[in-house]
Design a protein around this motif. Structure first.
Motif, short mmCIF file in Angstrom:
data_model
loop_
_atom_site.label_atom_id
_atom_site.label_comp_id
_atom_site.label_asym_id
_atom_site.label_seq_id
_atom_site.Cartn_x
_atom_site.Cartn_y
_atom_site.Cartn_z
N GLU A 61 58.25 37.92 42.86
CA GLU A 61 56.87 38.31 42.54
C GLU A 61 56.45 37.80 41.16
OE1 GLU A 61 56.93 42.54 43.03
OE2 GLU A 61 56.91 42.41 45.22
N GLU A 76 55.94 34.03 41.43
CA GLU A 76 54.70 33.79 42.17
C GLU A 76 53.48 34.09 41.30
OE1 GLU A 76 55.27 36.29 45.59
OE2 GLU A 76 56.28 34.71 46.73
N GLY A 77 53.55 35.16 40.52
CA GLY A 77 52.46 35.52 39.62
C GLY A 77 52.23 34.47 38.56
N ALA A 92 50.71 31.34 40.29
CA ALA A 92 49.33 31.54 40.71
C ALA A 92 48.41 31.95 39.56
CB ALA A 92 49.27 32.61 41.81
N GLY A 93 48.99 32.25 38.40
CA GLY A 93 48.18 32.73 37.28
C GLY A 93 47.64 34.12 37.53
N GLU A 94 48.39 34.91 38.29
CA GLU A 94 47.95 36.26 38.67
C GLU A 94 48.96 37.31 38.21
OE1 GLU A 94 47.36 36.10 42.88
OE2 GLU A 94 45.66 34.74 42.70
N LEU A 95 49.03 37.51 36.90
CA LEU A 95 49.89 38.54 36.33
C LEU A 95 49.02 39.65 35.75
CD1 LEU A 95 52.43 36.31 34.35
CD2 LEU A 95 52.83 37.46 36.54
N SER A 96 49.62 40.81 35.57
CA SER A 96 48.90 41.88 34.90
C SER A 96 48.56 41.43 33.48
CB SER A 96 49.75 43.15 34.86
OG SER A 96 50.83 42.96 33.95
N GLU A 97 47.64 42.12 32.86
CA GLU A 97 47.25 41.78 31.49
C GLU A 97 48.46 41.84 30.55
OE1 GLU A 97 44.25 43.49 28.07
OE2 GLU A 97 43.66 43.72 30.17
N GLN A 156 50.78 38.90 31.31
CA GLN A 156 50.18 37.65 30.79
C GLN A 156 50.43 37.52 29.30
OE1 GLN A 156 46.04 37.29 31.84
NE2 GLN A 156 46.47 37.26 34.03
N LYS A 171 53.65 26.89 34.92
CA LYS A 171 53.41 27.09 36.35
C LYS A 171 54.30 26.17 37.19
CE LYS A 171 48.69 28.78 36.02
NZ LYS A 171 47.30 28.63 36.44
#
Length: 133
Positions: A73, A76-77, A80-85, A88, A106
């Motif tokens: 996870e 993948e985050g 995809a550039g989709e991590l929690s603040e 990040q 990435k």
């Protein structure tokens, strides 16, 4: 190895990454898996380690599955550039130390994720071939 008396004693962003054995020992719910995942991310990004060069060990099948899922996870985050603040922010610190661009991070996460999936299937096959499943 001296166990952590307090999980705050272990800073995954500053833990040494030199080759060797490391153990994170603490009670349930203290953030061991989270810390270990970030150490692996650091190895991949800062030292450009391949997934096949990193061995993570735990004592139960459930903990192993959780560790593998959470690493997947996280990768993948990152990809995809989709991590929690918060994550990040942690990733930004690692990228800065590693002297990487976000795009390079990435790509490294994508490569590690591909290797992780391959290694999972390969390890399952090897263990099955040995009659250990």
């Amino acid at each position: 190895m001296k166990p952590m008396s307090n999980p705050k004693d272990f800073n995954y962003l500053k833990a040494p990454l030199a080759p060797g054995f490391r153990a994170i020992e603490a009670g349930a719910g203290t953030g061991k898996t989270y810390s270990l995942i970030w150490v692996v991310v650091r190895l991949i990004l800062e030292q450009r380690k391949q997934a096949r060069e990193i061995l993570m060990v735990t004592f139960t099948e459930a903990a192993c599955l959780e560790m593998r899922q959470r690493l997947r996870e996280m990768l993948e985050g990152i990809e995809a550039g989709e991590l929690s603040e918060h994550d990040q922010g942690e990733l930004a610190k690692i990228i800065q130390v590693a002297k990487l661009s976000a795009a390079e991070a990435k790509k490294l996460a994508e490569k590690a994720l591909d290797q992780l999936i391959y290694l999972e299937h390969g390890a399952h096959y090897a263990i099955g071939a040995l009659g250990l499943l």
